[in-house]
Design an enzyme around this catalytic site. Structure first.
Site: not given
Length: 437
Positions: A219, A392, A414
């Site tokens: 991510d 995140h 992402h």
């Protein structure tokens, strides 16, 4: 419905077989493993990836992206599924990492085209059930899995690994075939003091790194931010302080899927003798699901219906609402426009925006904030107070993931292109060869 072409990327893995299975020691596998992103690269949202090995395809996630301002009349943007349509006979199933819209929102459209089993954790599958009922999908085969489970999807062995994120039941995926081993983090952060769930399973991630990972897909959403993402538990103190110092009604706008945030609002309300009312369809649906599954612990006597708020003094009320992104039909936006059926904003109210704008929503959020200020409301948001933390990982957590998993190859996912580039540079700065990134 707007469609966007798949990313022009196909990653192939063909490594020497390390296991001593049926193929024999040292023999090369018959097929490469192909990894084909259909969304989620060069953009935030619309996450969807196809893994292909021989005659088998496994899909990971099927998300939407909310339209930008120039896409007039478009409700959602879904991935381009033409590659899947051309290889429909190979599809063996779809595995979901978690239940956010940018990872499950396109699932009803996927099932309009294909029939396949769906694998996910309990909270994710419950959210999907509601989507399928609303969309009209029938006879959907959903297979419940938990973090720690290892299962087979066609030629793919899949292990779910618990990670922290801003929604319950988020997992990373360890995917292996005779051609290679891939770790896909999904959306994650490292939180040592999460609310209502365990910490990320760093022990298992480290063990997999020691066993050998060919490719890491990680991510990239928060890679441009230095340091560490704050723990979700930090927010509880902020709510308690704000609730204690205010004598007005308090409205908290958050993502309905952020169950940990809802729990902390309800905890602060209870400590300050306030009742909680929920408004917004998704807020009602998700709190019901979370309470049924045990992810939310709210005493029944603390909850009132939105129609009852005028029966209580202002200093005894908290209203949890949708609309933190300025969505036109969300509850908070309708309150700001004075068109909500049950709740009318009044001068002196406090509104807490417990979120940050998704890229593309900044203008809509600013418009709602301005309207609320014009109505004489005290507005609290992230730039003024610690009322939101991201789900995140920031740079130091991303470094930790790279250091623990020690992949041979790395592919950032992402995020917009600048995020992917920063994440790639981060891996190189830690000693990875640019040729392997």
């Amino acid at each position: 419905m707007a469609l966007v072409h798949p990313a022009k990327i196909e990653w192939r893995i063909m490594s020497k077989v390390r296991n001593k299975g049926k193929r024999g020691r040292g023999r090369r596998p018959n097929h490469p493993m192909k990894i084909i992103p259909l969304g989620g690269l060069k953009e935030v949202g619309k996450n969807m990836t196809a893994f292909e090995y021989g005659d088998d395809i496994m899909i990971v996630d099927a998300g939407i992206k909310f339209p930008e301002e120039e896409l007039l009349g478009v409700d959602v943007v879904i991935p381009d599924m033409s590659y899947l349509e051309n290889n429909a006979k190979k599809i063996r199933g779809v595995v979901f990492t978690h239940g956010h819209e940018d990872h499950i929102g396109a699932a009803p459209f996927l099932l309009d085209k294909f029939s396949m089993p769906l694998y996910g954790t309990p909270f994710t599958l419950e959210l999907l059930k509601g989507k399928f009922k609303e969309h009209g999908n029938k006879n959907v085969q959903m297979i419940k899995k938990e973090a720690g489970d290892v299962f087979q999807v066609g030629a793919f062995s899949v292990e779910m690994i618990h990670v922290n994120h801003s929604i319950p039941d988020a997992v990373a995926l360890f995917i292996s075939t005779p051609s290679g081993k891939v770790l896909m983090t999904g959306d994650f952060k490292v939180d040592f003091t999460p609310v209502g769930c365990p910490s990320i399973d760093l022990a298992r991630l480290g063990a997999l790194g020691n066993e050998g990972i060919d490719l890491l897909l990680s991510d990239s959403t928060n890679v441009e931010r230095e340091g560490y993402t704050m723990s979700e538990s930090v927010i509880g103190n902020s709510f308690d302080e704000l609730f204690r110092e205010s004598n007005s009604r308090i409205l908290v706008a958050s993502f309905a899927s952020n169950v940990q945030r809802i729990q902390q609002v309800c905890n602060a309300a209870r400590m300050n003798q306030r009742k909680v009312a929920f408004t917004g369809r998704s807020m009602h649906n998700i709190t019901r699901i979370a309470m049924e599954l045990g992810y939310l612990n709210i005493p029944k006597e603390d909850i009132i219906d939105a129609s009852e708020i005028n029966k209580y003094p202002d200093n005894e009320i908290v209203i949890m609402t949708t609309g933190s992104q300025g969505e036109p039909m969300a509850a908070l936006t309708r309150m700001a426009d004075n068109t909500h059926a049950q709740i009318q904003i009044k001068e002196g109210d406090m509104v807490i925006l417990s979120s940050s704008p998704i890229p593309g929503n900044e203008r809509s959020v600013t418009n709602v904030i301005n309207k609320l200020f014009e109505m004489g409301v005290k507005v609290i948001y992230q730039e003024l107070y610690d009322v939101h933390v991201s789900g995140h990982a920031r740079r130091e957590e991303l470094k930790l993931m790279l250091a623990m998993t020690k992949p041979k190859f790395f592919m950032p996912v992402h995020g917009e292109y600048s995020m992917l580039k920063h994440h790639a540079d981060l891996a190189v700065s830690m000693g990875m060869s640019p040729d392997n990134v």
